[in-house]
Scaffold this motif. Structure first.
Motif, short mmCIF file in Angstrom:
data_model
loop_
_atom_site.label_atom_id
_atom_site.label_comp_id
_atom_site.label_asym_id
_atom_site.label_seq_id
_atom_site.Cartn_x
_atom_site.Cartn_y
_atom_site.Cartn_z
N VAL A 64 1.13 -11.88 -8.01
CA VAL A 64 1.42 -11.22 -9.29
C VAL A 64 0.99 -9.76 -9.29
N ASN A 65 0.17 -9.35 -8.31
CA ASN A 65 -0.21 -7.94 -8.18
C ASN A 65 0.65 -7.23 -7.15
N LEU A 66 1.74 -7.87 -6.74
CA LEU A 66 2.64 -7.31 -5.74
C LEU A 66 4.06 -7.30 -6.29
N ARG A 67 4.78 -6.22 -6.00
CA ARG A 67 6.18 -6.10 -6.43
C ARG A 67 7.07 -6.01 -5.19
N LEU A 68 8.17 -6.73 -5.23
CA LEU A 68 9.11 -6.78 -4.11
C LEU A 68 10.37 -6.00 -4.46
N TYR A 69 10.74 -5.05 -3.60
CA TYR A 69 12.02 -4.35 -3.75
C TYR A 69 13.15 -5.29 -3.35
N ARG A 70 14.06 -5.56 -4.30
CA ARG A 70 15.08 -6.59 -4.10
C ARG A 70 15.95 -6.34 -2.87
N GLN A 71 16.41 -5.12 -2.71
CA GLN A 71 17.33 -4.83 -1.63
C GLN A 71 16.61 -4.51 -0.32
N GLU A 72 15.59 -3.67 -0.39
CA GLU A 72 14.93 -3.16 0.82
C GLU A 72 13.87 -4.10 1.39
N LEU A 73 13.36 -5.03 0.55
CA LEU A 73 12.34 -6.00 0.95
C LEU A 73 10.99 -5.38 1.27
N TYR A 74 10.76 -4.14 0.80
CA TYR A 74 9.43 -3.56 0.88
C TYR A 74 8.57 -4.15 -0.24
N VAL A 75 7.26 -4.07 -0.05
CA VAL A 75 6.32 -4.62 -1.02
C VAL A 75 5.44 -3.50 -1.56
N ALA A 76 5.26 -3.47 -2.87
CA ALA A 76 4.38 -2.50 -3.51
C ALA A 76 3.13 -3.21 -4.02
N VAL A 77 1.98 -2.57 -3.82
CA VAL A 77 0.70 -3.12 -4.26
C VAL A 77 0.26 -2.39 -5.53
N LEU A 78 -0.06 -3.15 -6.56
CA LEU A 78 -0.47 -2.58 -7.85
C LEU A 78 -1.99 -2.60 -8.01
N ASP A 79 -2.45 -2.01 -9.11
CA ASP A 79 -3.86 -2.08 -9.52
C ASP A 79 -4.82 -1.58 -8.45
N CYS A 80 -4.50 -0.44 -7.85
CA CYS A 80 -5.33 0.09 -6.77
C CYS A 80 -6.72 0.50 -7.25
N ASP A 81 -6.87 0.80 -8.53
CA ASP A 81 -8.19 1.18 -9.03
C ASP A 81 -9.13 -0.02 -9.12
N GLY A 82 -8.61 -1.22 -8.88
CA GLY A 82 -9.45 -2.41 -8.86
C GLY A 82 -9.93 -2.79 -7.47
N PHE A 83 -9.59 -1.97 -6.45
CA PHE A 83 -9.96 -2.28 -5.07
C PHE A 83 -11.47 -2.14 -4.84
N HIS A 84 -11.93 -2.74 -3.77
CA HIS A 84 -13.27 -2.46 -3.22
C HIS A 84 -13.13 -1.18 -2.40
N VAL A 85 -13.75 -0.12 -2.85
CA VAL A 85 -13.56 1.21 -2.26
C VAL A 85 -14.84 1.67 -1.60
N ASN A 86 -14.74 2.12 -0.37
CA ASN A 86 -15.90 2.63 0.35
C ASN A 86 -15.89 4.15 0.42
N MET A 87 -17.05 4.74 0.23
CA MET A 87 -17.23 6.15 0.47
C MET A 87 -18.63 6.32 1.06
N PRO A 88 -18.89 7.41 1.76
CA PRO A 88 -20.21 7.56 2.42
C PRO A 88 -21.37 7.34 1.45
N GLY A 89 -22.23 6.41 1.81
CA GLY A 89 -23.43 6.16 1.02
C GLY A 89 -23.24 5.29 -0.20
N ARG A 90 -21.99 4.82 -0.44
CA ARG A 90 -21.78 4.05 -1.65
C ARG A 90 -20.54 3.17 -1.51
N ALA A 91 -20.55 2.02 -2.13
CA ALA A 91 -19.39 1.13 -2.15
C ALA A 91 -19.09 0.76 -3.60
N PHE A 92 -17.83 0.85 -3.98
CA PHE A 92 -17.41 0.46 -5.32
C PHE A 92 -16.83 -0.94 -5.25
#
Length: 286
Positions: free
Chosen positions: A162-190
């Motif tokens: 449900v967090n993924l969208r499929l392009y009907r014709q091209e069959l590529y996949v889009a990922v949504l809600d990127c601000d909810g990811f586990h994000v790493n940066m030097p010295g800190r993890a979100f």
């Protein structure tokens, strides 16, 4: 209800600023609301709710800044295909306060929830290709996007159809809600606190996600299994013993996977499963 903010200042990764006017509301969730940008159909802005900003606004501001500095390099795709709703600018109000971020517009008229291709009947209702070749293509395209995200040190964690969208014709996949990811940066993890039980690895059921990459690999495997097995979840099956859990989460917690090369003692595969036709190497991967 419209957000009281009508003008926001976008600040990109190079700290260049510009003012934009918000258009109509497109969607609203637990953390924020997404708006069109007036006169810019290729851009939308997500504004966090005031309560979200009050509780975790500083963490979100730092997280979005990190995402701006560490965008994945995606596999090449057709023109106009958005594969990630990745922030490209922070959004501030006219007083300079962080309120959200801008991201590219995903065309929902050209896409469907990935869930729609998993079940053949649903795919037919949506006029989606659901032959095995299409499913393999979708699986490969999704794996490519996940790999690009991992290459930057980020993890999705709540990876599910449900967090993924499929392009009907091209069959590529889009990922949504990127601000909810586990994000790493030097010295800190979100962290990414959101999870979905039926896509959560057995070792993390009702527990902290101690290894976010392991969780992503598990969730990706579940989705690919469902793609290749026409919608069957890898923890669906037929109980052979009365004490076998009847729900997916219960079976996941006990790692009761019935589609292995060796039979499981407590649960049989679904009768309509095609897993026996998978190459042995793929079955070992699962």
């Amino acid at each position: 209800m419209n957000h009281p903010i009508t003008i926001v200042v976008l600040v990109d990764a190079n700290r260049k600023t510009r003012n934009v006017a918000l258009g109509k509301e497109l969607a609203s969730g637990g953390a924020g609301t997404v708006y069109q940008v007036a006169g810019e159909p290729a851009t939308v802005v997500k504004l966090y709710h005031s309560e979200t900003l009050r509780q975790v606004g500083k963490e979100y501001a730092d997280k979005i800044f990190c995402l701006l500095q560490n965008a994945p390099s995606l596999p090449s795709s057709a023109a106009g295909i958005i594969q990630l709703s990745w922030p490209f600018a922070m959004a501030r109000d006219v007083s300079g306060n962080f309120v959200g971020f801008a991201m590219p517009t995903l065309d929902f008229n050209k896409t469907e929830s990935l869930e729609c291709i998993l079940v053949p009947k649903m795919a037919g209702q949506k006029s989606l290709r659901s032959d095995l070749g299409a499913r393999i293509t979708v699986a490969a395209n999704l794996a490519g996007v996940v790999s690009a995200i991992h290459d930057k040190g980020h993890r999705i964690v709540d990876l599910k159809p449900v967090n993924l969208r499929l392009y009907r014709q091209e069959l590529y996949v889009a990922v949504l809600d990127c601000d909810g990811f586990h994000v790493n940066m030097p010295g800190r993890a979100f962290s990414a606190p959101q999870t979905t039980p039926e896509y959560t690895a057995p070792e993390f059921q009702n527990k902290h996600i101690a290894e976010p990459e392991h969780q992503d690999r598990f969730a990706l495997a579940v989705i690919i299994f469902r793609l290749l097995n026409f919608g069957i979840h890898p923890y669906d099956g037929i109980a052979k013993k009365n004490n076998a859990p009847t729900d997916r989460q219960g079976r996941l917690a006990r790692n009761m996977y019935p589609y292995g090369i060796r039979p499981h003692g407590s649960i049989d595969p679904q009768h309509v499963s095609a897993h026996a036709c998978f190459p042995n190497e793929l079955r070992r991967y699962f």
